[in-house]
Design a protein around this motif. Structure first.
Motif, PDB file in Angstrom:
ATOM      1  N   ASP A   1       0.893  -1.134   0.058  1.00 14.39           N
ATOM      2  CA  ASP A   1       0.072   0.096   0.006  1.00 14.39           C
ATOM      3  C   ASP A   1       0.954   1.280  -0.050  1.00 14.39           C
ATOM      4  O   ASP A   1       0.559   2.300  -0.546  1.00 14.39           O
ATOM      5  CB  ASP A   1      -0.880  -0.080   1.204  1.00 14.39           C
ATOM      6  N   VAL A   2       1.896   1.328   0.655  1.00 15.63           N
ATOM      7  CA  VAL A   2       2.931   2.224   0.910  1.00 15.63           C
ATOM      8  C   VAL A   2       4.133   1.807   0.581  1.00 15.63           C
ATOM      9  O   VAL A   2       4.575   0.888   1.167  1.00 15.63           O
ATOM     10  CB  VAL A   2       2.809   3.060   2.221  1.00 15.63           C
ATOM     11  N   VAL A   3       5.126   2.690  -0.211  1.00 18.89           N
ATOM     12  CA  VAL A   3       6.441   2.448  -0.523  1.00 18.89           C
ATOM     13  C   VAL A   3       6.930   3.616  -0.084  1.00 18.89           C
ATOM     14  O   VAL A   3       6.919   4.670  -0.494  1.00 18.89           O
ATOM     15  CB  VAL A   3       6.567   2.027  -2.088  1.00 18.89           C
ATOM     16  N   LEU A   4       8.163   3.404   0.696  1.00 19.58           N
ATOM     17  CA  LEU A   4       9.240   4.567   1.242  1.00 19.58           C
ATOM     18  C   LEU A   4      10.548   4.234   0.575  1.00 19.58           C
ATOM     19  O   LEU A   4      10.925   3.127   0.541  1.00 19.58           O
ATOM     20  CB  LEU A   4       9.382   4.626   2.544  1.00 19.58           C
TER      21      LEU A   4
ATOM     22  N   GLY B   1       6.651  -0.784  -9.342  1.00 23.21           N
ATOM     23  CA  GLY B   1       6.120  -2.275  -9.521  1.00 23.21           C
ATOM     24  C   GLY B   1       5.746  -2.788  -8.080  1.00 23.21           C
ATOM     25  O   GLY B   1       4.776  -3.555  -8.000  1.00 23.21           O
ATOM     26  N   ALA B   2       6.399  -2.372  -6.928  1.00 26.24           N
ATOM     27  CA  ALA B   2       6.035  -2.652  -5.599  1.00 26.24           C
ATOM     28  C   ALA B   2       4.991  -1.703  -5.069  1.00 26.24           C
ATOM     29  O   ALA B   2       4.792  -2.016  -3.857  1.00 26.24           O
ATOM     30  CB  ALA B   2       7.405  -2.480  -4.979  1.00 26.24           C
ATOM     31  N   THR B   3       4.354  -0.860  -5.602  1.00 24.73           N
ATOM     32  CA  THR B   3       3.432  -0.088  -5.265  1.00 24.73           C
ATOM     33  C   THR B   3       2.029  -0.551  -5.953  1.00 24.73           C
ATOM     34  O   THR B   3       1.944  -0.523  -7.015  1.00 24.73           O
ATOM     35  CB  THR B   3       3.743   1.380  -5.450  1.00 24.73           C
ATOM     36  N   ARG B   4       1.308  -0.892  -5.018  1.00 22.86           N
ATOM     37  CA  ARG B   4       0.005  -1.541  -5.892  1.00 22.86           C
ATOM     38  C   ARG B   4      -0.748  -0.056  -6.509  1.00 22.86           C
ATOM     39  O   ARG B   4      -0.507   0.925  -6.098  1.00 22.86           O
ATOM     40  CB  ARG B   4      -1.050  -2.095  -4.811  1.00 22.86           C
ATOM     41  N   SER B   5      -1.806  -0.613  -7.331  1.00 22.54           N
ATOM     42  CA  SER B   5      -2.566   0.460  -7.915  1.00 22.54           C
ATOM     43  C   SER B   5      -3.384   1.319  -6.753  1.00 22.54           C
ATOM     44  O   SER B   5      -4.090   0.422  -5.924  1.00 22.54           O
ATOM     45  CB  SER B   5      -3.659  -0.281  -8.981  1.00 22.54           C
TER      46      SER B   5
ATOM     47  N   THR C   1       0.590   9.328  -5.644  1.00 25.60           N
ATOM     48  CA  THR C   1      -0.410   7.894  -5.746  1.00 25.60           C
ATOM     49  C   THR C   1      -0.150   7.284  -7.122  1.00 25.60           C
ATOM     50  O   THR C   1      -0.048   7.836  -7.966  1.00 25.60           O
ATOM     51  CB  THR C   1      -1.675   8.490  -5.571  1.00 25.60           C
ATOM     52  N   ARG C   2      -0.009   5.817  -6.955  1.00 24.65           N
ATOM     53  CA  ARG C   2       0.018   5.163  -8.012  1.00 24.65           C
ATOM     54  C   ARG C   2      -1.001   4.802  -8.910  1.00 24.65           C
ATOM     55  O   ARG C   2      -2.183   4.943  -8.672  1.00 24.65           O
ATOM     56  CB  ARG C   2       0.389   3.746  -7.553  1.00 24.65           C
ATOM     57  N   LYS C   3      -1.064   5.405 -10.275  1.00 20.13           N
ATOM     58  CA  LYS C   3      -1.948   5.382 -11.107  1.00 20.13           C
ATOM     59  C   LYS C   3      -2.455   3.874 -11.533  1.00 20.13           C
ATOM     60  O   LYS C   3      -1.774   2.796 -11.390  1.00 20.13           O
ATOM     61  CB  LYS C   3      -1.323   6.047 -12.580  1.00 20.13           C
ATOM     62  N   ALA C   4      -3.466   3.905 -12.037  1.00 25.77           N
ATOM     63  CA  ALA C   4      -4.352   2.649 -12.226  1.00 25.77           C
ATOM     64  C   ALA C   4      -3.583   1.822 -13.464  1.00 25.77           C
ATOM     65  O   ALA C   4      -3.135   2.420 -14.323  1.00 25.77           O
ATOM     66  CB  ALA C   4      -5.821   2.716 -12.495  1.00 25.77           C
TER      67      ALA C   4
ATOM     68  N   TRP D   1       4.273   6.977 -13.557  1.00 26.83           N
ATOM     69  CA  TRP D   1       3.687   5.676 -12.896  1.00 26.83           C
ATOM     70  C   TRP D   1       3.017   6.270 -11.711  1.00 26.83           C
ATOM     71  O   TRP D   1       1.825   5.780 -11.322  1.00 26.83           O
ATOM     72  CB  TRP D   1       4.726   4.791 -12.230  1.00 26.83           C
ATOM     73  N   PHE D   2       2.994   7.529 -11.288  1.00 27.39           N
ATOM     74  CA  PHE D   2       2.304   8.273 -10.298  1.00 27.39           C
ATOM     75  C   PHE D   2       1.863   9.833 -10.541  1.00 27.39           C
ATOM     76  O   PHE D   2       2.379  10.350 -11.301  1.00 27.39           O
ATOM     77  CB  PHE D   2       3.322   8.493  -8.790  1.00 27.39           C
ATOM     78  N   ASP D   3       0.664  10.020  -9.990  1.00 29.25           N
ATOM     79  CA  ASP D   3       0.186  11.206  -9.774  1.00 29.25           C
ATOM     80  C   ASP D   3       1.011  12.073  -8.676  1.00 29.25           C
ATOM     81  O   ASP D   3       0.475  11.494  -7.482  1.00 29.25           O
ATOM     82  CB  ASP D   3      -1.331  11.152  -9.655  1.00 29.25           C
ATOM     83  N   LEU D   4       1.636  12.849  -8.966  1.00 29.68           N
ATOM     84  CA  LEU D   4       2.640  13.329  -7.672  1.00 29.68           C
ATOM     85  C   LEU D   4       1.999  14.739  -6.991  1.00 29.68           C
ATOM     86  O   LEU D   4       1.288  15.559  -7.772  1.00 29.68           O
ATOM     87  CB  LEU D   4       4.080  13.875  -8.567  1.00 29.68           C
TER      88      LEU D   4
END
Length: 311
Positions: free
Chosen positions: A242-245, A262-266, A308-311, A290-293
Motif C-alpha cells: 500500500d505504501v512504499v518509502l 512495481g512494488a506499489t499497488r494501484s 499516488t500510483r496510477k491505475a 507511474w504516479f500522480d505526484l
C-alpha cells in the motif's frame, strides 16, 4: 620526611593524552599525506575541509556504489598520535616519503575525555511532529504520551537528525492509514519501518543491500518492541504494498524507479527522499509516468517527493 602526594596530581600524571597533527594540504597531496601518516603510526587520520564553517565551505556528495574521488581543494589532514611521539621527525619522514613540502602545520594536545558521554550529549530527543519523537535510550521521553522511537546512533544511517529522515517521518505521520502494508526500501537503521508500525501500519518490510543495516534494523525493532521483516533484496520483486518509502539518494532512486513503482499497488502511495532540492525535477520527471505526484515538500535543501500510483 616524605612529602604527601596530591591524588589530583597523580591522576593528572596518569591521565592519557594525545597529539593532533594538522597539516594543510591540496587536493593533489591530501591522500598521499594521509597514507604516509598511517604508515608512521598515526592512531587515526581524517581529511577535512579547511574552510569548514566559512562561506568558502565546499559540500561534497557521493552516491551509494559511486564513490567520489573529489577532495576539498583546501584540506586539512588531521592525524592523532601518542603524546610522546616525535612530531618533527614524523614531519620529516612524511615529506621524504611523499615528496611534499609541508608548508603549514600545527600541533594540538588532545586531553582524555569521556568520549561516550560527549557523544551522547550530541544526541538529544528530536520532535518530529506533535505526536512523534525520536529519543535515545539514555534519555527519558520528553512526552511519555507521544509515540516515542527509541533509537541510538549506531551501525546504519538514520537517527532522525537528517532532514531527509524527518521529511519521511512527517509524511508517514500525516498520510499512513491504519493497517496499510508498507515497504521501506533502503531501510538503513529501520527507523521508517519502525515508525510506521508504531503509527499503525500492518505488514511492514524493510529492505537494504547492506547486511549491517539489516542487523541494525532488527536490533532497533526489538528495542522498540515492534515486529517488522527486515531482509536483503532477494525476494521482493513479486510483492506489492500500500505504501512504499525510499530514503536513499538521487541516482539509486532513478535506477530503481521501475522496481519501486512495481512494488506499489494501484492506488497505493510512494514517498521518496534523499533528493537535493535542485535534483527534484529530474526525479519527478521519471516517477510521474507511474504516479500522480503531490506538491514536493522541502527541508534544508532536501526534497520529499510523493504521489499516488496510477491505475
Amino acid at each position: 620526611m616524605h612529602a604527601a602526594s596530591n591524588p589530583a596530581e597523580n591522576e593528572n600524571e596518569t591521565r592519557m593524552s594525545w597529539l593532533s597533527l594538522i597539516i594543510n594540504a591540496s587536493a593533489d597531496t591530501a591522500e598521499s599525506l594521509s597514507d604516509a601518516l598511517f604508515d608512521l603510526g598515526a592512531l587515526s587520520v581524517s581529511i577535512e575541509d579547511a574552510q569548514a564553517g566559512t562561506e568558502a565551505e565546499q559540500p561534497i556528495f557521493g552516491e551509494p556504489g559511486e564513490p567520489t574521488d573529489v577532495v576539498w581543494s583546501d584540506s586539512n589532514v588531521v592525524a592523532l598520535f601518542e603524546a610522546d611521539s616525535d612530531i618533527p621527525a614524523i614531519l620529516a619522514q612524511v615529506a621524504e616519503q611523499t615528496g611534499v613540502a609541508i608548508a603549514h602545520h600545527k600541533v594540538e594536545q588532545v586531553a582524555e575525555q569521556d568520549w561516550v558521554r560527549m557523544t551522547q550529549a550530541q544526541f538529544d530527543p528530536i520532535q518530529i511532529s506533535e505526536r512523534l519523537w525520536i529519543t535515545p535510550t539514555w534519555h527519558q521521553p520528553p512526552d511519555p504520551k507521544a509515540i516515542n522511537l527509541q533509537l541510538d546512533p549506531g551501525l546504519a544511517f538514520g537517527t532522525g537528525s537528517h532532514p531527509t529522515t524527518r521529511l519521511c517521518l512527517r509524511w508517514l505521520d500525516k498520510n499512513l492509514h491504519n493497517g496499510e502494508t508498507l515497504l521501506d526500501y533502503g531501510c538503513g537503521s529501520g527507523i521508517l519501518a519502525i515508525a510506521a508500525v508504531k503509527l499503525g501500519a500492518g505488514k511492514t518490510t524493510g529492505i537494504d543491500i547492506d547486511p549491517q543495516a539489516i542487523v541494525a534494523s532488527k536490533q532497533n525493532a526489538e528495542q522498540n518492541n515492534v515486529t517488522a521483516d527486515f531482509r536483503l533484496p532477494d525476494s521482493i520483486l513479486n510483492e506489492q504494498f500500500d505504501v512504499v518509502l525510499a530514503n536513499i539518494l538521487t541516482n539509486p532512486l532513478k535506477v530503481l524507479a521501475p522496481l519501486l513503482a512495481g512494488a506499489t499497488r494501484s492506488g497505493g502511495r510512494i514517498a521518496l527522499s534523499g533528493v537535493l532540492q535542485e535534483q527534484a525535477e529530474e526525479v519527478m520527471a521519471i516517477y510521474q509516468q507511474w504516479f500522480d505526484l503531490a506538491p514536493t515538500v522541502f527541508d534544508e535543501g532536501w526534497a520529499c517527493i510523493s504521489g499516488t500510483r496510477k491505475a
